[in-house]
Scaffold this active site. Structure first.
Site, PDB file in Angstrom:
ATOM      1  CE  LYS A   2      25.355 -49.365  22.113  1.00 53.85           C
ATOM      2  NZ  LYS A   2      26.350 -49.975  21.264  1.00 53.85           N
TER       3      LYS A   2
ATOM      4  CE  LYS B 118      24.550 -41.895  18.911  1.00 48.44           C
ATOM      5  NZ  LYS B 118      25.808 -42.482  18.713  1.00 48.44           N
TER       6      LYS B 118
ATOM      7  CE  LYS C   2      26.663 -47.578  12.539  1.00 50.49           C
ATOM      8  NZ  LYS C   2      27.519 -47.634  13.718  1.00 50.49           N
TER       9      LYS C   2
HETATM   10  P1  TYM Z   1      29.651 -45.591  16.157  1.00 46.16           P
HETATM   11  O1  TYM Z   1      29.691 -46.728  15.204  1.00 46.16           O
HETATM   12  O2  TYM Z   1      28.460 -45.443  17.035  1.00 46.16           O
HETATM   13  O3  TYM Z   1      29.815 -44.235  15.387  1.00 46.16           O
HETATM   14  C1  TYM Z   1      30.872 -44.014  14.467  1.00 46.16           C
HETATM   15  C2  TYM Z   1      31.197 -42.532  14.393  1.00 46.16           C
HETATM   16  O4  TYM Z   1      30.039 -41.788  13.977  1.00 46.16           O
HETATM   17  C3  TYM Z   1      29.781 -40.740  14.905  1.00 46.16           C
HETATM   18  N1  TYM Z   1      28.317 -40.567  14.996  1.00 46.16           N
HETATM   19  C4  TYM Z   1      27.674 -39.408  14.816  1.00 46.16           C
HETATM   20  N2  TYM Z   1      28.106 -38.169  14.521  1.00 46.16           N
HETATM   21  C5  TYM Z   1      27.178 -37.204  14.379  1.00 46.16           C
HETATM   22  N3  TYM Z   1      25.853 -37.404  14.516  1.00 46.16           N
HETATM   23  C6  TYM Z   1      25.360 -38.622  14.819  1.00 46.16           C
HETATM   24  N4  TYM Z   1      24.059 -38.805  14.919  1.00 46.16           N
HETATM   25  C7  TYM Z   1      26.289 -39.698  14.971  1.00 46.16           C
HETATM   26  N5  TYM Z   1      26.157 -41.015  15.246  1.00 46.16           N
HETATM   27  C8  TYM Z   1      27.409 -41.530  15.271  1.00 46.16           C
HETATM   28  C9  TYM Z   1      30.395 -41.231  16.226  1.00 46.16           C
HETATM   29  O5  TYM Z   1      30.720 -40.176  17.084  1.00 46.16           O
HETATM   30  C10 TYM Z   1      31.615 -41.954  15.747  1.00 46.16           C
HETATM   31  O6  TYM Z   1      32.692 -41.062  15.528  1.00 46.16           O
HETATM   32  N6  TYM Z   1      32.563 -47.213  19.848  1.00 46.16           N
HETATM   33  C11 TYM Z   1      32.588 -46.587  18.544  1.00 46.16           C
HETATM   34  C12 TYM Z   1      33.365 -47.371  17.518  1.00 46.16           C
HETATM   35  C13 TYM Z   1      34.751 -47.650  17.929  1.00 46.16           C
HETATM   36  C14 TYM Z   1      35.839 -46.729  17.914  1.00 46.16           C
HETATM   37  C15 TYM Z   1      36.973 -47.457  18.382  1.00 46.16           C
HETATM   38  C16 TYM Z   1      35.942 -45.370  17.545  1.00 46.16           C
HETATM   39  C17 TYM Z   1      35.250 -48.831  18.391  1.00 46.16           C
HETATM   40  N7  TYM Z   1      36.581 -48.701  18.661  1.00 46.16           N
HETATM   41  C18 TYM Z   1      38.201 -46.821  18.506  1.00 46.16           C
HETATM   42  C19 TYM Z   1      37.195 -44.775  17.671  1.00 46.16           C
HETATM   43  C20 TYM Z   1      38.307 -45.470  18.149  1.00 46.16           C
HETATM   44  C21 TYM Z   1      31.156 -46.471  18.043  1.00 46.16           C
HETATM   45  O7  TYM Z   1      30.259 -47.168  18.468  1.00 46.16           O
HETATM   46  O8  TYM Z   1      30.971 -45.588  17.045  1.00 46.16           O
END
Ligand code: TYM
Length: 335
Positions: A115, A197, A200
């Site tokens: 990032k 990957k 968003k």
């Molecule tokens: P985030 O918002 O990037 O993603 C949310 C969930 O989606 C999964 N994911 C994917 N899985 C498969 N293929 C992809 N291309 C893909 N892109 C995203 C991620 O693995 C995730 O499970 N930091 C975290 C959010 C967060 C969180 C937490 C999660 C904040 N606090 C506490 C668990 C527990 C995040 O940015 O996820």
């Protein structure tokens, strides 16, 4: 007495619009978890501001994320779905945990490195301590398990390290969370660069399929997906990452095995295959989009669910925070 359910915690950042990766990799697999676990799912809007947000769009996106959770089938009466920023305990515990986290540990986080390369003009301290806020999220609810994709496992690992360090000093305050090992979803890669990957925040609009994309847009994106110069639909992640990604998506969407998919498209070339994947994804997402549109109109229902779940999250997390404050020796408030 019935055995208490274990606690499960997860969430998504309220930035941008959810992608097919978020859905197949996470959200879709969360729907039935409440049968076995007491589930908490956050709308992670505090994490979102590590990158600049337009306030009007951000407010809408965060609410849309809550509504999309519900539209995808997460029942807000059986799962505690809430807004991270509505529960001040997250910020309070994050500060405390910052004081129990080493810079050396944070320096190793690959997401921070990625990032900061992407947002070189805004490498803020929040981006750096992002994993500490994530640790606070998880530890406040005394989570037993955390379902996340591979990209988030490093953050779960640091959460465990911080919790163990804290417990080492003060006794058993936090439960040490484990990665969820049940069925996890597909890892979905970018349609334009299958080594990355699907995300968003990808600048190329053809790289990601968004949950709210119109069926025709979805089909077009799959038609434009990057593949290779061969013609054979064969699963080989190393040599054919583009086709293998499309096969993963098709398999996750239709339930067909790789073998079945290879047979189905033997001798038919990539054009037919891409059309089939686009159709399957559009068919999967259409009912979700209809439900989303309906729910968006029902403001009173969504508001009432937000209120009830924010209160539940607040109640649960306050219990942990109170204990933490006492352990570290903060003076008690006089009421
Ligand atoms: P985030 O918002 O990037 O993603 C949310 C969930 O989606 C999964 N994911 C994917 N899985 C498969 N293929 C992809 N291309 C893909 N892109 C995203 C991620 O693995 C995730 O499970 N930091 C975290 C959010 C967060 C969180 C937490 C999660 C904040 N606090 C506490 C668990 C527990 C995040 O940015 O996820």
């Amino acid at each position: 007495m019935a055995e208490e359910k274990k606690i499960l915690y997860s969430g998504m950042q309220a930035t941008g619009t959810l992608t097919l990766g978020n859905y197949l990799g996470a959200l879709r697999n969360w729907i039935t978890l409440n049968e076995e676990y007491e589930c908490y799912f956050g709308v992670m809007d505090m994490h979102s501001i590590t990158v600049r947000q337009n306030p009007t769009e951000f407010r809408q996106k965060a609410r849309d994320l809550f509504t999309l959770y519900v539209a995808a089938g997460l029942d807000p009466e059986k799962n505690c779905i809430y807004f991270q920023s509505h529960v001040p305990c997250h910020a309070e515990l994050a500060w405390i945990l910052n004081c129990y986290t080493y810079m050396g540990e944070l320096n190793r986080m690959t997401q921070f490195k990625d990032k900061s390369a992407k947002h070189a003009d805004n490498i803020n301290a929040g981006l750096y301590t992002y994993p500490v806020l994530m640790a606070a999220d998880i530890l406040l609810y005394q989570a037993d398990v955390v379902p996340v994709g591979k990209d988030q496992l490093q953050h779960l690992e640091i959460t465990r390290d911080i919790a163990q360090r804290f417990n080492g000093v003060y006794g058993d305050v936090f439960k040490i969370p484990e990665p969820y090992t049940g069925k996890i979803g597909a890892r979905v890669m970018s349609l334009q660069d299958p080594m990355k990957k699907m995300s968003k925040s990808d600048e190329n609009p053809n790289a990601s399929v968004f949950l709210v994309d119109d069926a025709n847009v979805i089909r077009k994106k799959f038609k434009r997906a990057v593949t290779d110069s061969e013609t054979e639909v064969r699963y080989d992640v190393e040599n054919k990452p583009g086709i293998s990604n499309l096969m993963d998506i098709y398999s996750a969407t239709t339930g067909k095995s790789m073998e079945d998919i290879e047979k189905e498209f033997a001798g038919r070339g990539y054009g037919d295959f891409k059309t089939a994947v686009g159709d399957a994804v559009a068919d999967l997402l259409t009912p979700l989009q209809e439900r989303f549109a309906e729910l968006k109109k029902d403001k009173a229902y969504i508001d009432s669910m937000i209120k009830a779940n924010d209160e539940k999250a607040y109640y649960t997390s306050t219990k942990t925070l109170r204990k933490v404050k006492k352990k570290i020796g903060y003076t008690e408030m006089i009421r």
